[in-house]
Design an enzyme around this catalytic site. Sequence first.
Site, PDB file in Angstrom:
ATOM      1  CB  SER A 138      -0.885   0.008   1.254  1.00  0.00           C
ATOM      2  OG  SER A 138      -1.532   1.257   1.426  1.00  0.00           O
ATOM      3  CE1 TYR A 148      -3.750  -2.205   5.661  1.00  0.00           C
ATOM      4  CE2 TYR A 148      -2.750  -0.175   4.874  1.00  0.00           C
ATOM      5  CZ  TYR A 148      -3.402  -1.361   4.621  1.00  0.00           C
ATOM      6  OH  TYR A 148      -3.696  -1.711   3.334  1.00  0.00           O
TER       7      TYR A 148
END
Length: 257
Positions: A138, A148
Site C-alpha cells: 500500500s 497498518y
Amino acid sequence: MTTALITGATAGLGAAFARRLARDGHDVVLVARDTARLREHATDLHDRHGVEASVLTADLATEKGIAAVEDRLRDREHPVDLLVNNAGFGNKGRYLDVPMADELTMLKVHCEAVLRLTTAAVEGMRDRGRGGVINVSSVAAFFPRGTYGASKAWVTQFTQGAANDLADSGMRLMALCPGFVRTEFHARAGMDAGRVPGWMWLRADRVVDTALADLARGRTLCVPDPRYKAVLGASKLVPRGALGRASTRTGRRYTPR
C-alpha cells in the site's frame, strides 16, 4: 498453461486478479475464508474462460490456514507459477485504540503469512528457473502511521530485498502499492471513506492491469497511478515529523488500499 494462486480472492483486488488471469488463460487457485463465495467465483471463472479454477479455504490469521497454503505452493506435481499475496485488512482506530489481539492478527496476515507463502512459492520457482510473486502492499507503507502502514512497509522492503537476492534466478518479485481502491476493504474495517476525494480512488481492474504489466517489465515496485506517484514524490520534500503528524490526522478516518 500456467497456474496462479491468489489469496483474498473473493473480493476487491484479489477477485480482480483472478478475473484478469483467468481471462488470459491461466488456471487459478482461489484462497479465502468463505467457501461458498470461493466456489461461486471459481464456477464463474471456469464457465466464462474455460480454465481450471480450484478453491482452497484457508484463514491466514491461523497456523492451520497458512500451512494449508504452504502445502499447495510446495506441490511439485501441480506447480504454481504466479503467487499473488493479496489477503489483508485494516483496523479502525489509532495506536492504543486497537486491541493488541487485533494488532497481532494483522501482523500475522500481513507479515508472517506473506513471508511464509512467498518462501514456499519461490523454493520451487527457483528450481524451475521461472515464476513470479506479487505482494500487495500500500502507499501507506511510505507514511509513518500505525501498525497498518508499518506492516505494509515491511511487505515492501521484504519484497524488494528478496527480489534483489533472487535477481539471477529467473523469477520476478514485486511489491504492489496502490492507494484507495474501490473494494470492500474499508467497509469491512468499519471505516467511513465517504470524504475521500474522488481523484484518490482507483479501479481494481486498472490496478491489476498496471501491476501485471510492471511485473512483466521486471519492476520490483509498482505504484499504479501517476497521481499517487506524484504524492509520494512530494512527500519526500516534507520533513519526516510533519509528514507523520499529517498522516496521523488523516489516518483517523482513512486507510489507503
